[in-house]
Design a protein around this motif. Structure first.
Motif, PDB file in Angstrom:
ATOM      1  N   GLU A   1      40.983  57.783  37.729  1.00  0.00           N
ATOM      2  CA  GLU A   1      42.353  57.053  37.333  1.00  0.00           C
ATOM      3  C   GLU A   1      42.423  55.906  36.419  1.00  0.00           C
ATOM      4  N   ILE A   2      41.016  55.576  36.147  1.00  0.00           N
ATOM      5  CA  ILE A   2      41.224  54.441  35.171  1.00  0.00           C
ATOM      6  C   ILE A   2      41.529  55.025  33.887  1.00  0.00           C
TER       7      ILE A   2
ATOM      8  N   ASP B   1      31.989  58.341  45.991  1.00  0.00           N
ATOM      9  CA  ASP B   1      33.236  58.668  45.989  1.00  0.00           C
ATOM     10  C   ASP B   1      33.971  57.657  46.591  1.00  0.00           C
TER      11      ASP B   1
ATOM     12  N   ALA C   1      35.311  58.158  38.096  1.00  0.00           N
ATOM     13  CA  ALA C   1      36.709  57.253  38.664  1.00  0.00           C
ATOM     14  C   ALA C   1      37.843  57.501  37.490  1.00  0.00           C
TER      15      ALA C   1
ATOM     16  N   ASN D   1      36.313  53.938  41.669  1.00  0.00           N
ATOM     17  CA  ASN D   1      37.430  53.381  41.187  1.00  0.00           C
ATOM     18  C   ASN D   1      37.358  52.272  40.549  1.00  0.00           C
ATOM     19  N   GLN D   2      38.537  51.491  39.715  1.00  0.00           N
ATOM     20  CA  GLN D   2      38.380  50.571  38.878  1.00  0.00           C
ATOM     21  C   GLN D   2      37.523  49.343  39.384  1.00  0.00           C
ATOM     22  N   ASP D   3      37.911  48.908  40.622  1.00  0.00           N
ATOM     23  CA  ASP D   3      37.322  47.835  41.356  1.00  0.00           C
ATOM     24  C   ASP D   3      35.937  48.061  41.236  1.00  0.00           C
TER      25      ASP D   3
END
Length: 590
Positions: A139-140, A39, A137, A43-45
């Motif tokens: 928000e990508i 969690d 993820a 994210n993208q990174d």
């Protein structure tokens, strides 16, 4: 720009596939100390770092537990040496497990197989972890999501393709699999197809970094997947689009380099001929050659400026294949071993020797190092002085994998006991695509188009600007080369319609052209198997080459068995389920 291969420092506490490693049950019940949860990095990174880790597995290094060469991504053991293009080299007591592999007398306990299996499944695992985290993820953007998923599935398709052509029946484990102990009783070609099809449909034509796979690399790999299944119509349709529309990851239209030699010089790589390369880099600051083609560290002339180690010696059978008819400029496809190319076998370096004066395909001297011919810009190959044991491995040295003296400070890496190089591993280059397309056309399309594709490859080889030249001063190689004087008697011409009059005639020429163009690049054994001619070709090789070198004596290819390597016994043992029954089954004959 190259992706500098490194394993992401972010750690996902997901147990490794039991097919590649083991872990305690308690490990599944609690997070590792200092680890980040999914969690936190969803994210993208975080996803991008996992994707880079999936690319990092392409070189196979440090992933299988064996020697770096056991999982070398160019398959020099499993594809080239086992395909009769080269001897193992060195001497008999050095890496004897390779001798067993190339003579087809090995068993499932040979550690090389387990190393290759584990390295490939580590790549699968990393691709799966990327896809699994990508789902979380949220928000990508859609565009980035498609690109990341396409790259991950391309990489997974590549790793499974390697496993499939090596071992045939292998278990499929993807990002949705809960129990990694899957059986290997289902053909996974449809899954591999689906991965490359998805990548083809979702990847962009260009990428921000050259090393990343694009849609056209996926299309080429999809065509190759069709070809291996003998789906020739589907293959030719895909290859037609790749040839006519395809661009590399930098947006440059696919085309052959002007000269054959530039494909094997790090100064010219990532070019119009690059469909998909495994990126290598020298002197990366790590103090090791892990990112510098470590899998090929043994494959330099012995007792030479390269220090080590005398493996990967081209065979006399391969050298003879480059003879050409002095009138037609065409190869002797069916009788190339008659009147062999002269070698310095049994001749010391202090004794006089005159190289072969007959007509040759110029690609020979960019593929094979031979006595009296310039070895790139290192001077003339001295013969026996650079050979560890001629009677065992023969008189020749490899050349495509060897860096130039003039640029060694940039493209060679001396951080280990044997050299590393910045030379990329070419998984698919455009010449390979043209020859695969020619094969598909000969099987299910146009013979004239097949002829056109093959002649594009031959005409490039015939470019005199790419011929190896003599030194200006034969006694002083530092003086450079004489542009007016070829190093040998090179004669090569294209084929005509008469040579491609029937599919059978065309395929015979296409198969041989692949041997010449792609020699020492890891394709040969797998080509022979898929063409159904491994038995006759390799047993003839053992008979011929065995009269020259001792290394292959006793070799025998057994049909119905040796088309595939054995499932590693260690993996069968790890696959035992709760009832004590292995879920993996051994290949026939082992």
């Amino acid at each position: 720009m190259k992706i500098i291969k490194h394993i992401s420092k972010l750690y996902i506490p997901v147990c490794a596939l039991l097919l590649t490693s083991s872990c305690a049950d308690s490990f599944l019940e609690q997070p590792a100390l200092g680890a980040l949860s999914e969690d936190v990095i969803a994210n993208q990174d975080g996803v991008e770092k996992l994707l880079i880790g999936a690319y990092a597995a392409l070189d196979g290094q440090g992933l299988g537990g064996g020697g770096a060469w056991e999982a070398a991504p160019d398959n020099w053991v499993y594809g080239t040496v086992a395909g009769g293009e080269a001897s193992k080299g060195s001497f008999g007591g050095d890496q004897p497990a390779i001798d067993q592999i190339v003579k087809f007398i090995s068993n499932p306990s040979n550690g090389y197989y387990n190393t290759k299996w584990k390295a490939a499944y580590e790549g699968v695992k990393r691709a799966n972890n990327t896809l699994r985290l990508l789902e979380k993820a949220t928000e990508i953007t859609v565009e980035d999501r498609e690109n990341i998923a396409g790259q991950a599935r391309f990489l997974r398709g590549h790793y499974y393709f390697e496993l499939k052509k090596m071992f045939n029946m292998v278990p499929w484990v993807d990002e949705t699999t809960e129990d990694p102990k899957q059986p290997n009783n289902v053909d996974i070609w449809p899954n591999i197809e689906a991965d490359f099809q998805f990548a083809y449909e979702n990847l962009p034509a260009t990428q921000g970094e050259f090393a990343r796979a694009n849609k056209w690399a996926a299309a080429a790999y999809l065509g190759k997947t069709y070809l291996y299944q003998k789906k020739f119509t589907e293959a030719k349709d895909v290859f037609t689009d790749v040839i006519n529309l395809g661009v590399n990851s930098a947006g440059e239209k696919y085309a052959l380099m002007d000269t054959f030699k530039d494909n094997f010089d790090a100064a010219f790589e990532n070019n119009s001929e690059t469909v998909f390369d495994i990126q290598m880099v020298a002197n990366d600051g790590t103090g090791s050659i892990a990112n510098a083609n470590q899998g090929g560290m043994l494959n330099f002339p012995y007792n030479s400026p390269f220090r080590c180690c005398g493996f990967f010696q081209p065979s006399q059978d391969l050298v003879n294949s480059f003879k050409t008819d002095p009138i037609t400029g065409k190869p002797y496809v069916n009788n190339y071993n008659q009147n062999p190319v002269k070698s310095d076998m049994g001749v010391t370096s202090s004794e006089p020797f005159t190289p072969y004066t007959g007509t040759l395909d110029p690609r020979l001297d960019w593929t094979v190092g031979r006595r009296g011919i310039p070895y790139h810009d290192w001077g003339h190959h001295p013969g026996a002085a650079w050979i560890r044991e001629q009677t065992y491995g023969g008189p020749y040295a490899p050349k495509k994998n060897v860096y130039r003296q003039a640029t060694q400070d940039q493209y060679a890496d001396q951080s280990s006991w044997a050299p590393g190089t910045a030379l990329n591993v070419r998984v698919i280059r455009f010449a390979d695509v043209l020859l695969m397309a020619a094969e598909a056309e000969a099987q299910a399309g146009s013979l004239s188009l097949a002829l056109e594709y093959v002649n594009r490859v031959r005409n490039r080889a015939a470019n005199p600007d790419g011929f190896l030249k003599k030194y200006l001063d034969e006694s002083d190689p530092v003086a450079g080369f004489d542009p007016s004087q070829n190093a040998a008697n090179y004669v090569i011409e294209p084929y005509g319609l008469v040579d491609f009059a029937t599919p059978e005639m065309a395929l015979e020429k296409i198969y041989f052209e692949r041997k010449l163009e792609l020699a020492m690049e890891g394709h040969r054994f797998f080509d022979l198997v898929r063409w159904g001619i491994a038995q006759e070709t390799l047993n003839a090789y053992f008979e011929y080459q065995g009269n020259i070198t001792t290394d292959v004596r006793g070799g025998k290819f057994i049909p119905g068995k040796n088309e595939y390597y054995p499932i590693p016994q260690a993996q069968i043992d790890l696959s035992v389920d709760a009832s004590g029954t292995p879920t993996l089954k051994q290949n026939p004959g082992y």
